[in-house]
Design an enzyme around this catalytic site. Sequence first.
Site, PDB file in Angstrom:
ATOM      1  N   SER A 141       7.187 -53.781  -8.224  1.00  0.00           N
ATOM      2  CA  SER A 141       7.187 -52.886  -9.173  1.00  0.00           C
ATOM      3  C   SER A 141       8.495 -52.879 -10.221  1.00  0.00           C
ATOM      4  O   SER A 141       9.592 -53.359  -9.604  1.00  0.00           O
ATOM      5  CB  SER A 141       7.275 -51.577  -8.509  1.00  0.00           C
ATOM      6  OG  SER A 141       7.436 -50.561  -9.672  1.00  0.00           O
ATOM      7  N   TYR A 154      10.250 -45.998  -2.427  1.00  0.00           N
ATOM      8  CA  TYR A 154       9.094 -46.644  -3.156  1.00  0.00           C
ATOM      9  C   TYR A 154      10.252 -47.498  -3.803  1.00  0.00           C
ATOM     10  O   TYR A 154       9.858 -48.993  -3.721  1.00  0.00           O
ATOM     11  CB  TYR A 154       8.431 -45.943  -4.131  1.00  0.00           C
ATOM     12  CG  TYR A 154       7.474 -46.537  -4.819  1.00  0.00           C
ATOM     13  CD1 TYR A 154       6.121 -46.746  -4.322  1.00  0.00           C
ATOM     14  CD2 TYR A 154       7.927 -47.338  -5.965  1.00  0.00           C
ATOM     15  CE1 TYR A 154       4.997 -47.522  -5.219  1.00  0.00           C
ATOM     16  CE2 TYR A 154       6.729 -47.912  -6.833  1.00  0.00           C
ATOM     17  CZ  TYR A 154       5.404 -48.059  -6.256  1.00  0.00           C
ATOM     18  OH  TYR A 154       4.590 -48.775  -6.840  1.00  0.00           O
TER      19      TYR A 154
HETATM   20  N1  LIG Z   1       0.071 -48.100 -11.072  1.00  0.00           N
HETATM   21  C1  LIG Z   1       1.384 -48.415 -11.368  1.00  0.00           C
HETATM   22  O1  LIG Z   1       1.764 -47.724 -12.311  1.00  0.00           O
HETATM   23  C2  LIG Z   1       2.112 -48.977 -10.568  1.00  0.00           C
HETATM   24  C3  LIG Z   1       3.088 -49.575 -10.786  1.00  0.00           C
HETATM   25  C4  LIG Z   1       3.771 -50.652 -10.311  1.00  0.00           C
HETATM   26  C5  LIG Z   1       3.446 -51.097  -9.001  1.00  0.00           C
HETATM   27  N2  LIG Z   1       2.231 -50.532  -8.473  1.00  0.00           N
HETATM   28  C6  LIG Z   1       1.850 -51.412  -7.193  1.00  0.00           C
HETATM   29  O2  LIG Z   1       0.618 -51.740  -7.558  1.00  0.00           O
HETATM   30  C7  LIG Z   1      -0.187 -52.068  -6.520  1.00  0.00           C
HETATM   31  C8  LIG Z   1      -1.567 -51.457  -6.549  1.00  0.00           C
HETATM   32  O3  LIG Z   1      -1.729 -50.094  -6.887  1.00  0.00           O
HETATM   33  P1  LIG Z   1      -2.636 -49.512  -7.851  1.00  0.00           P
HETATM   34  O4  LIG Z   1      -1.994 -48.731  -8.879  1.00  0.00           O
HETATM   35  O5  LIG Z   1      -3.504 -50.245  -8.066  1.00  0.00           O
HETATM   36  O6  LIG Z   1      -3.290 -48.208  -7.117  1.00  0.00           O
HETATM   37  P2  LIG Z   1      -4.292 -47.946  -6.506  1.00  0.00           P
HETATM   38  O7  LIG Z   1      -4.298 -46.656  -5.428  1.00  0.00           O
HETATM   39  O8  LIG Z   1      -5.413 -47.676  -7.477  1.00  0.00           O
HETATM   40  O9  LIG Z   1      -4.825 -49.100  -5.339  1.00  0.00           O
HETATM   41  C9  LIG Z   1      -4.033 -49.164  -4.035  1.00  0.00           C
HETATM   42  C10 LIG Z   1      -5.151 -49.654  -3.145  1.00  0.00           C
HETATM   43  O10 LIG Z   1      -4.247 -49.743  -1.830  1.00  0.00           O
HETATM   44  C11 LIG Z   1      -5.266 -49.339  -0.918  1.00  0.00           C
HETATM   45  N3  LIG Z   1      -4.153 -48.934   0.377  1.00  0.00           N
HETATM   46  C12 LIG Z   1      -3.286 -48.433   0.500  1.00  0.00           C
HETATM   47  N4  LIG Z   1      -2.828 -48.278   1.637  1.00  0.00           N
HETATM   48  C13 LIG Z   1      -3.417 -49.338   2.433  1.00  0.00           C
HETATM   49  C14 LIG Z   1      -3.103 -49.860   3.767  1.00  0.00           C
HETATM   50  N5  LIG Z   1      -2.197 -49.433   4.683  1.00  0.00           N
HETATM   51  N6  LIG Z   1      -3.920 -51.079   3.985  1.00  0.00           N
HETATM   52  C15 LIG Z   1      -4.609 -51.411   3.331  1.00  0.00           C
HETATM   53  N7  LIG Z   1      -4.784 -50.906   1.867  1.00  0.00           N
HETATM   54  C16 LIG Z   1      -4.297 -49.650   1.323  1.00  0.00           C
HETATM   55  C17 LIG Z   1      -5.759 -48.149  -1.268  1.00  0.00           C
HETATM   56  O11 LIG Z   1      -6.925 -47.798  -0.382  1.00  0.00           O
HETATM   57  C18 LIG Z   1      -6.211 -48.673  -2.788  1.00  0.00           C
HETATM   58  O12 LIG Z   1      -7.476 -49.199  -2.558  1.00  0.00           O
HETATM   59  C19 LIG Z   1       0.536 -51.106  -5.335  1.00  0.00           C
HETATM   60  O13 LIG Z   1       1.452 -51.953  -4.268  1.00  0.00           O
HETATM   61  C20 LIG Z   1       1.547 -50.500  -6.138  1.00  0.00           C
HETATM   62  O14 LIG Z   1       2.663 -49.842  -5.519  1.00  0.00           O
HETATM   63  C21 LIG Z   1       1.517 -49.476  -9.207  1.00  0.00           C
END
Ligand SMILES: NC(=O)c1ccc[n+]([C@@H]2O[C@H](COP(=O)([O-])OP(=O)(O)OC[C@H]3O[C@@H](n4cnc5c(N)ncnc54)[C@H](O)[C@@H]3O)[C@@H](O)[C@H]2O)c1
Length: 278
Positions: A141, A154
Amino acid sequence: MSQLEDRVAIITGAASGMGAATAKLFAEEGAKVVIADLNQDLGEEVSKSLGTQGIFKYVDVTKEKDVSGVIQVALSKWGRLDIMFNNAGFGGARGPIETISEDDFDITLDVLVKGVFFGIKHGAKGIKHSGTGGSIINTASVAGLLAGEAPHLYSMAKAAVIHLTTSVALELGKDDIRVNSICPGVVATPLAAGRTQVTESQIDRMREKMGKYQPIGRIGEPEDIARAALYLASDHSSFVTGTTHVVDGGANAGRAWSRQHPTMTGEGPIKLYRPPGR
Ligand SMILES: NC(=O)c1ccc[n+]([C@@H]2O[C@H](COP(=O)([O-])OP(=O)(O)OC[C@H]3O[C@@H](n4cnc5c(N)ncnc54)[C@H](O)[C@@H]3O)[C@@H](O)[C@H]2O)c1
Protein backbone atom coordinates in the site's frame (compact mmCIF):
# COMPACT_ATOMS: atom_id res chain seq x y z
CA MET A 1 -2.26 -14.76 -28.06
CA SER A 2 -3.64 -14.02 -24.60
CA GLN A 3 -1.08 -12.83 -22.09
CA LEU A 4 -1.56 -15.64 -19.55
CA GLU A 5 -2.40 -18.59 -21.82
CA ASP A 6 -1.63 -21.93 -20.06
CA ARG A 7 -0.65 -20.16 -16.80
CA VAL A 8 -2.00 -21.09 -13.39
CA ALA A 9 -2.50 -18.43 -10.73
CA ILE A 10 -3.48 -18.37 -7.07
CA ILE A 11 -4.97 -15.12 -5.79
CA THR A 12 -5.59 -14.68 -2.08
CA GLY A 13 -8.37 -12.29 -1.08
CA ALA A 14 -9.98 -12.93 -4.49
CA ALA A 15 -13.56 -13.05 -3.20
CA SER A 16 -13.82 -9.25 -3.27
CA GLY A 17 -12.33 -5.96 -4.44
CA MET A 18 -9.07 -5.92 -6.34
CA GLY A 19 -8.48 -9.68 -5.92
CA ALA A 20 -11.83 -10.46 -7.59
CA ALA A 21 -11.14 -7.98 -10.42
CA THR A 22 -7.70 -9.55 -10.95
CA ALA A 23 -9.15 -13.07 -11.04
CA LYS A 24 -11.54 -11.95 -13.79
CA LEU A 25 -8.82 -10.21 -15.84
CA PHE A 26 -6.36 -13.11 -15.46
CA ALA A 27 -9.06 -15.54 -16.64
CA GLU A 28 -9.89 -13.30 -19.63
CA GLU A 29 -6.18 -13.47 -20.49
CA GLY A 30 -6.29 -17.28 -20.48
CA ALA A 31 -5.15 -18.17 -16.93
CA LYS A 32 -6.65 -20.77 -14.64
CA VAL A 33 -7.25 -19.17 -11.28
CA VAL A 34 -7.58 -20.46 -7.72
CA ILE A 35 -9.75 -18.08 -5.69
CA ALA A 36 -8.26 -18.37 -2.18
CA ASP A 37 -10.29 -16.60 0.48
CA LEU A 38 -12.08 -17.15 3.76
CA ASN A 39 -15.31 -15.69 2.39
CA GLN A 40 -16.85 -18.84 0.97
CA ASP A 41 -20.06 -17.35 -0.49
CA LEU A 42 -18.40 -14.51 -2.39
CA GLY A 43 -15.41 -16.68 -3.31
CA GLU A 44 -17.62 -19.33 -4.91
CA GLU A 45 -19.53 -16.63 -6.78
CA VAL A 46 -16.30 -15.28 -8.29
CA SER A 47 -15.09 -18.78 -9.10
CA LYS A 48 -18.40 -19.67 -10.82
CA SER A 49 -18.19 -16.55 -12.97
CA LEU A 50 -14.89 -17.86 -14.37
CA GLY A 51 -16.43 -21.18 -15.52
CA THR A 52 -13.94 -24.00 -15.87
CA GLN A 53 -11.04 -21.55 -15.44
CA GLY A 54 -11.86 -20.89 -11.79
CA ILE A 55 -11.88 -22.88 -8.59
CA PHE A 56 -12.58 -21.71 -5.04
CA LYS A 57 -10.55 -22.89 -2.06
CA TYR A 58 -11.23 -21.81 1.51
CA VAL A 59 -7.97 -20.33 2.82
CA ASP A 60 -7.19 -18.37 5.95
CA VAL A 61 -3.81 -16.85 5.06
CA THR A 62 -2.81 -16.76 8.74
CA LYS A 63 -2.77 -20.59 8.76
CA GLU A 64 0.32 -22.08 7.16
CA LYS A 65 -1.41 -25.38 6.38
CA ASP A 66 -4.18 -23.54 4.50
CA VAL A 67 -1.62 -21.72 2.38
CA SER A 68 0.50 -24.80 1.66
CA GLY A 69 -2.77 -26.65 0.95
CA VAL A 70 -3.91 -24.23 -1.74
CA ILE A 71 -0.62 -24.71 -3.60
CA GLN A 72 -1.37 -28.43 -3.68
CA VAL A 73 -4.86 -27.68 -5.05
CA ALA A 74 -3.34 -25.76 -7.99
CA LEU A 75 -0.75 -28.48 -8.63
CA SER A 76 -3.17 -31.39 -8.47
CA LYS A 77 -5.95 -29.69 -10.46
CA TRP A 78 -3.84 -28.02 -13.17
CA GLY A 79 -0.37 -29.52 -12.73
CA ARG A 80 1.55 -26.28 -12.24
CA LEU A 81 1.77 -22.88 -10.57
CA ASP A 82 3.06 -19.79 -12.36
CA ILE A 83 1.64 -16.81 -10.46
CA MET A 84 1.13 -16.29 -6.73
CA PHE A 85 -0.72 -13.07 -5.89
CA ASN A 86 -0.64 -12.47 -2.11
CA ASN A 87 -3.40 -9.93 -1.85
CA ALA A 88 -5.67 -10.80 1.11
CA GLY A 89 -5.93 -8.06 3.67
CA PHE A 90 -8.05 -6.01 6.04
CA GLY A 91 -7.80 -2.65 7.76
CA GLY A 92 -6.39 -4.01 11.04
CA ALA A 93 -6.26 -2.27 14.40
CA ARG A 94 -7.12 1.42 14.54
CA GLY A 95 -6.82 4.19 17.07
CA PRO A 96 -4.17 5.98 19.11
CA ILE A 97 -1.02 3.97 19.87
CA GLU A 98 -1.80 3.69 23.59
CA THR A 99 -5.13 1.98 22.90
CA ILE A 100 -3.85 -0.84 20.70
CA SER A 101 -3.80 -4.21 22.47
CA GLU A 102 -1.38 -7.08 21.97
CA ASP A 103 -4.21 -9.14 20.45
CA ASP A 104 -4.97 -6.36 17.96
CA PHE A 105 -1.27 -6.24 17.09
CA ASP A 106 -1.08 -10.00 16.57
CA ILE A 107 -4.14 -10.35 14.35
CA THR A 108 -3.18 -7.34 12.21
CA LEU A 109 0.35 -8.60 11.63
CA ASP A 110 -0.82 -12.19 11.19
CA VAL A 111 -3.05 -11.31 8.25
CA LEU A 112 -1.01 -8.56 6.64
CA VAL A 113 2.55 -9.84 7.13
CA LYS A 114 2.54 -13.49 8.16
CA GLY A 115 -0.07 -14.24 5.49
CA VAL A 116 2.16 -12.73 2.81
CA PHE A 117 5.22 -14.55 4.20
CA PHE A 118 3.38 -17.91 3.97
CA GLY A 119 2.23 -17.02 0.45
CA ILE A 120 5.73 -16.20 -0.74
CA LYS A 121 7.26 -19.25 0.96
CA HIS A 122 4.80 -21.81 -0.40
CA GLY A 123 4.20 -19.95 -3.67
CA ALA A 124 7.94 -20.13 -4.39
CA LYS A 125 7.93 -23.89 -3.71
CA GLY A 126 4.96 -24.39 -6.04
CA ILE A 127 6.48 -22.32 -8.85
CA LYS A 128 9.84 -24.11 -8.49
CA HIS A 129 7.98 -27.43 -8.77
CA SER A 130 6.75 -26.34 -12.24
CA GLY A 131 10.35 -25.50 -13.14
CA THR A 132 9.76 -22.70 -15.65
CA GLY A 133 9.90 -19.65 -13.39
CA GLY A 134 7.05 -17.38 -12.50
CA SER A 135 5.83 -14.31 -10.70
CA ILE A 136 5.02 -13.54 -7.08
CA ILE A 137 3.07 -10.36 -6.50
CA ASN A 138 2.32 -8.91 -3.06
CA THR A 139 -0.26 -6.25 -2.34
CA ALA A 140 1.31 -3.60 -0.12
CA SER A 141 0.00 0.00 0.00
CA VAL A 142 1.11 3.61 -0.32
CA ALA A 143 0.59 3.53 3.45
CA GLY A 144 3.78 1.45 3.57
CA LEU A 145 5.69 4.29 1.92
CA LEU A 146 4.28 7.36 3.64
CA ALA A 147 3.09 7.77 7.23
CA GLY A 148 -0.36 9.15 7.90
CA GLU A 149 -2.20 7.37 5.09
CA ALA A 150 -3.64 4.61 7.31
CA PRO A 151 -3.61 3.34 10.92
CA HIS A 152 -0.21 2.69 12.56
CA LEU A 153 -0.10 -1.10 12.36
CA TYR A 154 -1.51 -1.25 8.83
CA SER A 155 1.20 1.19 7.69
CA MET A 156 3.91 -0.77 9.49
CA ALA A 157 2.68 -4.07 8.05
CA LYS A 158 2.62 -2.75 4.49
CA ALA A 159 6.16 -1.35 4.88
CA ALA A 160 7.19 -4.86 5.95
CA VAL A 161 5.56 -6.35 2.83
CA ILE A 162 7.47 -3.93 0.59
CA HIS A 163 10.79 -4.85 2.21
CA LEU A 164 10.13 -8.59 2.32
CA THR A 165 9.34 -8.38 -1.40
CA THR A 166 12.65 -6.73 -2.31
CA SER A 167 14.64 -9.01 -0.02
CA VAL A 168 13.17 -12.23 -1.43
CA ALA A 169 13.44 -10.94 -5.02
CA LEU A 170 17.23 -11.00 -4.57
CA GLU A 171 17.12 -14.66 -3.59
CA LEU A 172 14.64 -15.96 -6.16
CA GLY A 173 16.00 -14.22 -9.27
CA LYS A 174 18.27 -17.19 -9.98
CA ASP A 175 15.16 -19.42 -10.22
CA ASP A 176 13.57 -16.98 -12.67
CA ILE A 177 10.94 -16.16 -10.07
CA ARG A 178 10.17 -12.45 -10.04
CA VAL A 179 8.87 -10.86 -6.84
CA ASN A 180 7.23 -7.44 -6.91
CA SER A 181 4.82 -5.48 -4.77
CA ILE A 182 1.93 -3.26 -5.76
CA CYS A 183 1.19 -0.17 -3.68
CA PRO A 184 -2.37 0.91 -4.35
CA GLY A 185 -3.64 4.30 -3.27
CA VAL A 186 -7.31 4.66 -2.34
CA VAL A 187 -9.30 2.08 -4.30
CA ALA A 188 -13.09 1.71 -4.39
CA THR A 189 -13.49 -1.50 -2.38
CA PRO A 190 -15.22 -2.51 0.87
CA LEU A 191 -11.87 -2.30 2.68
CA ALA A 192 -11.34 1.35 1.78
CA ALA A 193 -14.90 2.09 2.92
CA GLY A 194 -13.95 0.61 6.29
CA ARG A 195 -16.48 -2.24 6.14
CA THR A 196 -16.64 -5.86 5.04
CA GLN A 197 -19.95 -5.32 3.24
CA VAL A 198 -20.91 -2.13 1.42
CA THR A 199 -23.59 -1.06 -1.00
CA GLU A 200 -22.72 0.40 -4.39
CA SER A 201 -24.15 3.76 -3.27
CA GLN A 202 -21.77 3.83 -0.26
CA ILE A 203 -18.88 3.17 -2.65
CA ASP A 204 -20.19 5.93 -4.92
CA ARG A 205 -20.19 8.37 -2.00
CA MET A 206 -16.58 7.43 -1.28
CA ARG A 207 -15.68 7.99 -4.95
CA GLU A 208 -17.25 11.43 -4.80
CA LYS A 209 -15.84 12.45 -1.43
CA MET A 210 -12.27 11.27 -1.89
CA GLY A 211 -11.84 11.61 -5.66
CA LYS A 212 -11.35 15.34 -5.51
CA TYR A 213 -8.29 14.97 -3.26
CA GLN A 214 -6.46 12.78 -5.79
CA PRO A 215 -4.10 14.46 -8.28
CA ILE A 216 -5.72 12.48 -11.09
CA GLY A 217 -9.20 13.54 -9.95
CA ARG A 218 -10.65 10.17 -9.02
CA ILE A 219 -9.96 7.29 -6.66
CA GLY A 220 -8.76 3.97 -8.04
CA GLU A 221 -10.98 1.14 -9.23
CA PRO A 222 -10.19 -2.53 -8.56
CA GLU A 223 -9.53 -2.91 -12.31
CA ASP A 224 -6.68 -0.35 -12.10
CA ILE A 225 -4.89 -2.72 -9.72
CA ALA A 226 -5.84 -5.78 -11.78
CA ARG A 227 -4.11 -4.28 -14.82
CA ALA A 228 -0.95 -3.62 -12.78
CA ALA A 229 -1.05 -7.22 -11.54
CA LEU A 230 -1.49 -8.46 -15.12
CA TYR A 231 1.64 -6.58 -16.18
CA LEU A 232 3.64 -8.05 -13.29
CA ALA A 233 2.27 -11.55 -13.94
CA SER A 234 2.87 -11.54 -17.70
CA ASP A 235 6.00 -11.80 -19.84
CA HIS A 236 5.82 -8.03 -20.44
CA SER A 237 7.60 -7.67 -17.07
CA SER A 238 10.13 -10.46 -17.60
CA PHE A 239 13.03 -8.12 -16.57
CA VAL A 240 11.17 -6.60 -13.62
CA THR A 241 11.81 -7.86 -10.11
CA GLY A 242 12.25 -6.39 -6.64
CA THR A 243 10.15 -3.35 -7.53
CA THR A 244 7.54 -1.41 -5.62
CA HIS A 245 4.84 -0.63 -8.14
CA VAL A 246 2.86 2.45 -7.07
CA VAL A 247 -0.68 2.67 -8.53
CA ASP A 248 -2.29 5.61 -6.78
CA GLY A 249 -3.36 8.30 -9.24
CA GLY A 250 -0.38 10.40 -8.15
CA ALA A 251 -1.41 10.65 -4.50
CA ASN A 252 2.04 9.69 -3.28
CA ALA A 253 3.89 11.96 -5.71
CA GLY A 254 3.83 15.00 -3.46
CA ARG A 255 1.76 17.27 -1.25
CA ALA A 256 -1.68 18.12 -2.56
CA TRP A 257 -1.41 21.76 -1.45
CA SER A 258 1.14 22.39 -4.19
CA ARG A 259 -1.71 22.21 -6.70
CA GLN A 260 -3.13 25.39 -5.16
CA HIS A 261 0.20 27.20 -5.19
CA PRO A 262 0.53 30.21 -7.55
CA THR A 263 3.54 28.59 -9.26
CA MET A 264 1.30 25.70 -10.28
CA THR A 265 -1.86 27.61 -11.19
CA GLY A 266 0.01 30.35 -13.07
CA GLU A 267 -1.73 33.03 -10.98
CA GLY A 268 -0.35 35.30 -8.30
CA PRO A 269 2.76 37.40 -8.04
CA ILE A 270 5.35 34.78 -9.05
CA LYS A 271 6.41 35.20 -12.72
CA LEU A 272 8.37 32.81 -14.87
CA TYR A 273 12.05 33.79 -14.89
CA ARG A 274 13.40 34.63 -18.34
CA PRO A 275 17.07 35.45 -19.01
CA PRO A 276 17.63 39.02 -20.30
CA GLY A 277 16.90 39.36 -24.03
CA ARG A 278 14.59 36.34 -24.28
N1 LIG B 1 -8.82 -0.54 -1.07
C1 LIG B 1 -7.79 0.23 -0.85
O1 LIG B 1 -7.90 1.47 -0.84
C2 LIG B 1 -6.43 -0.38 -0.60
C3 LIG B 1 -5.32 0.46 -0.66
C4 LIG B 1 -4.05 -0.08 -0.49
C5 LIG B 1 -3.91 -1.45 -0.27
N2 LIG B 1 -5.02 -2.25 -0.20
C6 LIG B 1 -4.78 -3.68 0.00
O2 LIG B 1 -5.35 -4.37 -1.10
C7 LIG B 1 -5.63 -5.73 -0.74
C8 LIG B 1 -7.02 -6.10 -1.19
O3 LIG B 1 -7.97 -5.32 -0.50
P1 LIG B 1 -9.32 -4.75 -1.14
O4 LIG B 1 -9.27 -3.30 -1.05
O5 LIG B 1 -9.58 -5.41 -2.45
O6 LIG B 1 -10.34 -5.22 0.00
P2 LIG B 1 -11.58 -6.21 0.05
O7 LIG B 1 -12.09 -6.13 1.44
O8 LIG B 1 -12.51 -5.94 -1.08
O9 LIG B 1 -10.90 -7.65 -0.20
C9 LIG B 1 -10.08 -8.26 0.75
C10 LIG B 1 -10.29 -9.76 0.68
O10 LIG B 1 -9.35 -10.39 1.56
C11 LIG B 1 -10.02 -11.46 2.21
N3 LIG B 1 -9.33 -11.79 3.47
C12 LIG B 1 -9.22 -11.03 4.58
N4 LIG B 1 -8.56 -11.69 5.53
C13 LIG B 1 -8.23 -12.92 5.01
C14 LIG B 1 -7.56 -14.06 5.50
N5 LIG B 1 -7.08 -14.10 6.76
N6 LIG B 1 -7.40 -15.12 4.68
C15 LIG B 1 -7.90 -15.09 3.43
N7 LIG B 1 -8.57 -14.05 2.90
C16 LIG B 1 -8.73 -12.98 3.70
C17 LIG B 1 -11.44 -10.93 2.44
O11 LIG B 1 -12.36 -11.98 2.69
C18 LIG B 1 -11.69 -10.19 1.12
O12 LIG B 1 -12.27 -11.05 0.17
C19 LIG B 1 -5.41 -5.78 0.78
O13 LIG B 1 -4.15 -6.35 1.05
C20 LIG B 1 -5.42 -4.33 1.19
O14 LIG B 1 -4.69 -4.10 2.37
C21 LIG B 1 -6.27 -1.74 -0.37
